[in-house]
Design an enzyme around this catalytic site. Structure first.
Site, mmCIF file in Angstrom:
data_model
loop_
_atom_site.group_PDB
_atom_site.id
_atom_site.type_symbol
_atom_site.label_atom_id
_atom_site.label_comp_id
_atom_site.label_asym_id
_atom_site.label_seq_id
_atom_site.Cartn_x
_atom_site.Cartn_y
_atom_site.Cartn_z
ATOM 1 N N ASP A 191 0.737 -1.214 -0.078
ATOM 2 C CA ASP A 191 -0.044 0.069 0.055
ATOM 3 C C ASP A 191 0.914 1.242 0.110
ATOM 4 O O ASP A 191 1.553 1.710 1.064
ATOM 5 C CB ASP A 191 -0.776 0.115 1.029
ATOM 6 C CG ASP A 191 -2.025 1.070 1.243
ATOM 7 O OD1 ASP A 191 -1.241 2.257 0.827
ATOM 8 O OD2 ASP A 191 -3.054 0.997 1.505
ATOM 9 N N HIS A 192 0.986 1.805 -1.297
ATOM 10 C CA HIS A 192 2.394 2.773 -1.050
ATOM 11 C C HIS A 192 1.934 3.846 -0.136
ATOM 12 O O HIS A 192 3.080 4.780 0.113
ATOM 13 C CB HIS A 192 2.327 3.230 -2.554
ATOM 14 C CG HIS A 192 1.334 4.353 -3.182
ATOM 15 N ND1 HIS A 192 0.272 4.195 -3.623
ATOM 16 C CD2 HIS A 192 1.606 5.765 -3.113
ATOM 17 C CE1 HIS A 192 -0.340 5.091 -3.942
ATOM 18 N NE2 HIS A 192 0.567 6.199 -3.748
ATOM 19 N N LYS A 194 5.032 6.326 2.325
ATOM 20 C CA LYS A 194 5.207 8.065 2.411
ATOM 21 C C LYS A 194 5.855 8.492 3.489
ATOM 22 O O LYS A 194 5.387 7.945 4.768
ATOM 23 C CB LYS A 194 3.761 8.493 2.168
ATOM 24 C CG LYS A 194 3.241 8.416 0.713
ATOM 25 C CD LYS A 194 2.155 9.446 0.562
ATOM 26 C CE LYS A 194 1.274 8.979 -0.688
ATOM 27 N NZ LYS A 194 1.733 9.621 -2.022
ATOM 28 N N GLU A 201 -7.498 14.963 -4.517
ATOM 29 C CA GLU A 201 -6.668 14.837 -5.793
ATOM 30 C C GLU A 201 -7.165 15.999 -6.901
ATOM 31 O O GLU A 201 -8.417 16.092 -6.970
ATOM 32 C CB GLU A 201 -6.744 13.661 -6.585
ATOM 33 C CG GLU A 201 -5.935 12.507 -5.754
ATOM 34 C CD GLU A 201 -5.899 11.274 -6.326
ATOM 35 O OE1 GLU A 201 -4.861 10.809 -6.794
ATOM 36 O OE2 GLU A 201 -6.994 10.473 -6.429
ATOM 37 N N ASP A 252 -11.012 2.160 -4.535
ATOM 38 C CA ASP A 252 -9.770 2.786 -5.059
ATOM 39 C C ASP A 252 -8.750 3.167 -3.689
ATOM 40 O O ASP A 252 -7.573 3.230 -3.865
ATOM 41 C CB ASP A 252 -10.020 3.616 -6.126
ATOM 42 C CG ASP A 252 -8.678 3.873 -6.624
ATOM 43 O OD1 ASP A 252 -7.673 3.050 -7.103
ATOM 44 O OD2 ASP A 252 -8.416 5.115 -6.832
ATOM 45 N N HIS A 266 -5.911 3.087 1.333
ATOM 46 C CA HIS A 266 -4.800 3.911 1.648
ATOM 47 C C HIS A 266 -5.518 4.694 2.831
ATOM 48 O O HIS A 266 -4.917 4.965 4.007
ATOM 49 C CB HIS A 266 -4.746 5.086 0.628
ATOM 50 C CG HIS A 266 -4.186 4.490 -0.614
ATOM 51 N ND1 HIS A 266 -3.385 3.401 -0.750
ATOM 52 C CD2 HIS A 266 -4.366 4.620 -2.007
ATOM 53 C CE1 HIS A 266 -2.874 3.184 -1.865
ATOM 54 N NE2 HIS A 266 -3.650 4.087 -2.716
HETATM 55 C C1 BG6 Z 1 -3.594 4.889 -6.198
HETATM 56 C C2 BG6 Z 1 -4.990 5.018 -6.948
HETATM 57 O O1 BG6 Z 1 -3.632 3.828 -5.258
HETATM 58 O O2 BG6 Z 1 -3.260 6.014 -5.428
HETATM 59 C C3 BG6 Z 1 -5.105 6.369 -7.711
HETATM 60 O O3 BG6 Z 1 -5.408 3.803 -7.319
HETATM 61 C C4 BG6 Z 1 -4.710 7.620 -6.915
HETATM 62 O O4 BG6 Z 1 -6.476 6.504 -7.998
HETATM 63 C C5 BG6 Z 1 -3.408 7.163 -6.286
HETATM 64 O O5 BG6 Z 1 -4.677 8.597 -7.853
HETATM 65 C C6 BG6 Z 1 -2.942 8.449 -5.112
HETATM 66 O O6 BG6 Z 1 -1.791 8.251 -4.939
HETATM 67 P P1 BG6 Z 1 -0.731 9.533 -4.693
HETATM 68 O O7 BG6 Z 1 0.616 8.950 -4.131
HETATM 69 O O8 BG6 Z 1 -0.642 10.281 -5.749
HETATM 70 O O9 BG6 Z 1 -1.424 10.162 -3.534
#
Ligand code: BG6
Length: 483
Positions: free
Chosen positions: A177-178, A182, A216, A235, A240
């Site tokens: 989960d990226h 962060k 976003e 999503d 997240h």
């Molecule tokens: C992704 C989603 O996991 O995270 C995207 O699939 C989203 O829809 C993105 O735009 C947001 O990541 P970050 O790092 O740009 O906040």
């Protein structure tokens, strides 16, 4: 300030989907930056694996292009890039057949960490896991890295977990989960557990409410086909936002250790109440027709998928009973802004007759952009004429505090990949966590589907649908401005 870079053990990292979008945008540029920082030893290698028939040189040229495109100019050092490219190899592979696996096995070395990054559609996870073992490419110490979406509901996530478990032990599986990679997200744990200041106040008795915002400016654009089957709930919220909520709400783990941290996060997810229909607002951006509309990017002209969602969520445990968590995330909003704001309660008694100007203390943890922390406190308004109060921020911008080092902060993907090599699972989701998150998410989605709820439209460039404002007004509270 000098940051310490500790090289990781030598590795063979195989990227399945090595010609794909994520690999080109995030993985290769990230690996190059780690190489530049001195974190990759000379004998580490990166092996691209995908369906296309490419030579090593073709693959290196592709990665060089991705570095040129996605790494900042100040880090483009041609000698270093050339050196980095020598560590790259390529194998054409058939994920669902026998082609290429023997060649991949031949490339693997015994005395280094083997890691396999599945940057492919989840439908291929099982095929690849099976073949890694069948062809003896993976060994008992190998690690696999899987990307989201990890299932689209509880049943599919369970099936995926069960498939991976046929071939790999949970300690070998790294679910990315990226958001957990962060820097500021990890800082949440440092702020809470390395300071005495906050934790005593970190409970319903002193916290009025928590707002978590991930706004976003981008729309769904080319990702319409995926996104329309997903929506903001699947999503962003199930993964997240849920992770952010967990890091805020969890009890102190006994140690900063993968299972200790993940056990505490899991308890939070299990303590989440079902969400009532009146506590959900869904939106879809509508620009009045044309390419600016959500629907222009959906295959279904009547799609009711949400590109925005706001929720009022309760964590039912002793610590949080009575403190709502308000979550919102959406696309094509006014600004790109992710933050967590913790609003504290009023002091129990005011000694100032004229408490004019009084506002609550708020701790804002800014995740992106402009990472930092701001604590809003009350002071006396300067000048004569009695005691008037005013709110001022105690600001800490990480860019200011860390100076030049701030530029060296690794991006989420590169940090997480290095953690895989180190064998540290703290920032990865465990199988039971993902399932618990779906178990909470599913009834919410089933509820609005059964009721036939439609999202409210909102203008691009705004803060989302009107009803989301009401969600807080009803409780006598307000969203923070998105900026
Ligand atoms: C992704 C989603 O996991 O995270 C995207 O699939 C989203 O829809 C993105 O735009 C947001 O990541 P970050 O790092 O740009 O906040």
């Amino acid at each position: 300030m000098v940051s310490r870079v500790i090289p990781v053990e030598p590795f063979d990292l195989v990227i399945f989907g090595g010609t794909g979008d994520l690999a080109r945008r995030k993985i290769f540029p990230g690996l190059y930056r780690r190489f530049l920082a001195g974190q990759m030893t000379a004998d580490s290698r990166i092996i691209g694996a995908a369906r296309a028939e490419l030579s090593d040189d073709d693959f290196r040229a592709m990665v060089a292009t991705s570095i040129a495109e996605y790494v900042s100019e100040s880090r483009q050092d041609s000698a270093m890039i050339a050196e980095f490219l020598t560590r790259l190899h390529y194998v054409a592979i058939d994920a669902t057949g026998a082609g290429g696996w023997a060649a991949l096995k031949d490339l693997m070395r015994d005395d280094v960490v083997r890691a396999f990054y599945f940057s492919v559609a989840p439908s291929l996870f099982g095929d690849i896991a099976l073949r890694l073992n069948q062809h003896g490419v993976a060994d008992a110490k190998s690690r696999i890295v899987v990307e989201k979406p990890f299932g689209r509901d509880l049943a599919s996530a369970q099936a995926l977990n069960a498939t991976l478990a046929l071939h790999f032990d949970e300690t070998q599986i790294y679910r990315i989960d990226h958001y957990l990679g962060k820097e500021t997200v990890q800082n949440l744990m440092a702020v809470r557990f390395a300071n005495i200041l906050f934790e005593p106040l970190w409970k319903a008795e002193y916290v009025d409410h928590v707002q978590i915002t991930v706004a976003e400016t981008v729309g769904v654009e080319g990702r319409g086909a995926y996104y329309d089957k997903s929506g903001a709930m699947r999503d962003m919220v199930q993964n997240h936002m849920m992770q952010l909520l967990c890091l805020i709400a969890m009890e102190p783990p006994y140690h900063f250790d993968p299972n200790a941290v993940r056990d505490e996060k899991l308890k939070v997810i299990r303590a989440l109440d079902p969400v009532r229909p009146q506590d959900i607002v869904r939106g879809q951006y509508l620009a009045g027709g044309g390419q600016g509309d959500y629907l222009a990017h959906s295959e279904n002209p009547h799609s009711t998928t949400e590109s925005y969602i706001a929720l009022r969520v309760h964590v039912s445990n002793w610590r949080w009973k009575g403190t709502p968590f308000y979550l919102r995330t959406g696309k094509r909003l006014r600004a790109r802004a992710s933050e967590i704001a913790i609003t504290f309660r009023e002091p129990p008694h005011s000694i100032f007759d004229d408490a004019q100007g009084w506002r609550e203390n708020v701790l804002v943890i800014r995740l992106q952009p402009d990472e930092g922390m701001h604590l809003k406190v009350m002071i006396k308004e300067p000048g004569p004429g009695g005691m008037r109060l005013m709110q001022v921020p105690l600001d800490m911008s990480f860019a200011d505090a860390l100076g030049d080092d701030h530029d060296d902060v690794p991006d989420a993907y590169e940090r997480l990949i290095m953690d895989v090599i180190r064998g540290n699972q703290t920032l990865f989701m465990r199988g039971d966590e993902v399932e618990a998150a779906w178990a909470w998410t599913d009834p919410i989605i089933e509820g609005w589907t059964a009721r036939g709820d439609k999202p409210q439209s909102y203008d691009p460039g705004t803060s989302g649908p009107e009803d989301a404002l009401m969600l807080m007004h009803r409780d006598g509270r307000r969203w923070r401005e998105i900026k």
